[in-house]
Design an enzyme around this catalytic site. Structure first.
Site, PDB file in Angstrom:
ATOM      1  N   ARG A   1      24.535 125.310 -19.002  1.00 35.82           N
ATOM      2  CA  ARG A   1      23.759 124.750 -17.897  1.00 35.82           C
ATOM      3  C   ARG A   1      24.520 124.827 -16.571  1.00 35.82           C
ATOM      4  O   ARG A   1      23.916 124.911 -15.503  1.00 35.82           O
ATOM      5  CB  ARG A   1      23.346 123.306 -18.192  1.00 35.82           C
ATOM      6  N   HIS A   2      25.842 124.864 -16.676  1.00 34.42           N
ATOM      7  CA  HIS A   2      26.639 124.960 -15.442  1.00 34.42           C
ATOM      8  C   HIS A   2      26.531 126.358 -14.828  1.00 34.42           C
ATOM      9  O   HIS A   2      26.559 126.508 -13.612  1.00 34.42           O
ATOM     10  CB  HIS A   2      28.092 124.590 -15.722  1.00 34.42           C
TER      11      HIS A   2
ATOM     12  N   CYS B   1      45.934 122.394   3.279  1.00 38.28           N
ATOM     13  CA  CYS B   1      46.143 121.924   4.652  1.00 38.28           C
ATOM     14  C   CYS B   1      46.485 120.434   4.548  1.00 38.28           C
ATOM     15  O   CYS B   1      46.848 119.963   3.465  1.00 38.28           O
ATOM     16  CB  CYS B   1      44.945 122.219   5.561  1.00 38.28           C
ATOM     17  N   GLY B   2      46.410 119.703   5.632  1.00 33.84           N
ATOM     18  CA  GLY B   2      46.823 118.303   5.578  1.00 33.84           C
ATOM     19  C   GLY B   2      45.995 117.506   4.585  1.00 33.84           C
ATOM     20  O   GLY B   2      46.516 116.848   3.685  1.00 33.84           O
ATOM     21  N   THR B   3      44.680 117.577   4.747  1.00 36.56           N
ATOM     22  CA  THR B   3      43.771 116.853   3.854  1.00 36.56           C
ATOM     23  C   THR B   3      43.086 117.755   2.837  1.00 36.56           C
ATOM     24  O   THR B   3      42.532 117.262   1.850  1.00 36.56           O
ATOM     25  CB  THR B   3      42.646 116.193   4.669  1.00 36.56           C
ATOM     26  N   GLY B   4      43.038 119.041   3.115  1.00 37.31           N
ATOM     27  CA  GLY B   4      42.243 119.983   2.313  1.00 37.31           C
ATOM     28  C   GLY B   4      40.831 120.145   2.846  1.00 37.31           C
ATOM     29  O   GLY B   4      40.121 121.080   2.460  1.00 37.31           O
ATOM     30  N   ILE B   5      40.434 119.278   3.730  1.00 36.44           N
ATOM     31  CA  ILE B   5      39.041 119.304   4.201  1.00 36.44           C
ATOM     32  C   ILE B   5      38.754 120.558   5.027  1.00 36.44           C
ATOM     33  O   ILE B   5      37.775 121.280   4.774  1.00 36.44           O
ATOM     34  CB  ILE B   5      38.721 118.027   5.017  1.00 36.44           C
ATOM     35  N   GLY B   6      39.592 120.816   6.011  1.00 35.08           N
ATOM     36  CA  GLY B   6      39.356 121.975   6.879  1.00 35.08           C
ATOM     37  C   GLY B   6      39.353 123.273   6.093  1.00 35.08           C
ATOM     38  O   GLY B   6      38.462 124.118   6.276  1.00 35.08           O
ATOM     39  N   MET B   7      40.315 123.427   5.212  1.00 25.49           N
ATOM     40  CA  MET B   7      40.407 124.662   4.425  1.00 25.49           C
ATOM     41  C   MET B   7      39.178 124.839   3.531  1.00 25.49           C
ATOM     42  O   MET B   7      38.686 125.961   3.349  1.00 25.49           O
ATOM     43  CB  MET B   7      41.661 124.652   3.561  1.00 25.49           C
TER      44      MET B   7
ATOM     45  N   HIS C   1      33.108 122.720 -14.685  1.00 28.81           N
ATOM     46  CA  HIS C   1      31.709 122.660 -14.266  1.00 28.81           C
ATOM     47  C   HIS C   1      31.359 123.621 -13.123  1.00 28.81           C
ATOM     48  O   HIS C   1      30.243 124.133 -13.077  1.00 28.81           O
ATOM     49  CB  HIS C   1      31.347 121.234 -13.807  1.00 28.81           C
TER      50      HIS C   1
ATOM     51  N   ASP D   1      48.230 125.754   6.256  1.00 30.15           N
ATOM     52  CA  ASP D   1      48.653 125.561   7.643  1.00 30.15           C
ATOM     53  C   ASP D   1      49.962 124.777   7.595  1.00 30.15           C
ATOM     54  O   ASP D   1      50.555 124.588   6.508  1.00 30.15           O
ATOM     55  CB  ASP D   1      47.545 124.895   8.484  1.00 30.15           C
ATOM     56  N   HIS D   2      50.404 124.279   8.740  1.00 33.77           N
ATOM     57  CA  HIS D   2      51.675 123.541   8.780  1.00 33.77           C
ATOM     58  C   HIS D   2      51.599 122.260   7.941  1.00 33.77           C
ATOM     59  O   HIS D   2      52.586 121.835   7.352  1.00 33.77           O
ATOM     60  CB  HIS D   2      52.041 123.206  10.231  1.00 33.77           C
TER      61      HIS D   2
END
Ligand code: RB5
Length: 149
Positions: free
Chosen positions: A131-132, A64-70, A97, A7-8
Site C-alpha cells: 500500500r505504501h 543544514c541547521g534544522t534540516g528544514i531549508g534543505m 513507508h 551548509d555551514h
C-alpha cells in the site's frame, strides 16, 4: 554512489555522517560546503536534489541547521523523496513507508550518536512496498500532472 552536502550549520554533523558511511564501505561524493563560512543552503541542497533526481546518485544525505531549508529545496526535484527526520523512528519510517531517497538532518538539532543511529536505521530498513508503493505512485502521478517530470 551516495551524495552528501551541507551548509555551514550542518558541516560538523556531515563530517560525522561521512565517517559512518566510510565505516560501512559506502562510496559518497561530498558536494560541499567545505568550511565554516556562512553559505546559502539552496546552493548545496539543489546539487544533491539534482543528482538523485536524474539518477546519477542512488541516495543522498543533506544537513543544514534544522534540516528544514534543505528538505524544502530537495523536494523541488522530481523523483526526490527527501525526508526530514528528527529521531530514529522517523528515519526508519522514512525508508519503510516513504522509501525516502534523501535523508535530511539538522546539525543544530541532533547529537552525533543519535544522528548516526538514524542514518544506520535509514540504511538498514527495507521499504515495505504494498500500500505504501500505491502512495508513492500517487506522488509520481502528481509530478506528471504538475509537469514536474
Ligand atoms: C543557517 O543559519 C540556517 O538557516 C540553515 O542552516 C537552516 O537551518 C535552514 O533551514
Amino acid at each position: 554512489m551516495f551524495v552528501i552536502a551541507s551548509d555551514h550549520g550542518g558541516l560538523e554533523l556531515k563530517e560525522e555522517i561521512k565517517k559512518l558511511l566510510a565505516e560501512r564501505g559506502i562510496q559518497v561524493e561530498d558536494l560541499g560546503t567545505n568550511n565554516g563560512d556562512s553559505v546559502d543552503y539552496p546552493d548545496f541542497g539543489q546539487q544533491v536534489g539534482r543528482r538523485v533526481s536524474e539518477g546519477s546518485a542512488e541516495k543522498g544525505i543533506l544537513v543544514c541547521g534544522t534540516g528544514i531549508g534543505m528538505s524544502i529545496v530537495a523536494n523541488k526535484f522530481p523523483h526526490v523523496r527527501a525526508a526530514l527526520a528528527t529521531d530514529v523512528f522517523m528515519a526508519t519510517m522514512a525508508k519503510e513507508h516513504n522509501n525516502a531517497n534523501i535523508l535530511v538532518l539538522g546539525g543544530r538539532v541532533l547529537e552525533t550518536p543519535v544522528a548516526r543511529q538514524m542514518v544506520a536505521a535509514w540504511l538498514d530498513t527495507e521499504f515495505a512496498g504494498g500500500r505504501h508503493q500505491n502512495r508513492l505512485d500517487k506522488i509520481a502521478a502528481l509530478e506528471s500532472e504538475l509537469k514536474l517530470q
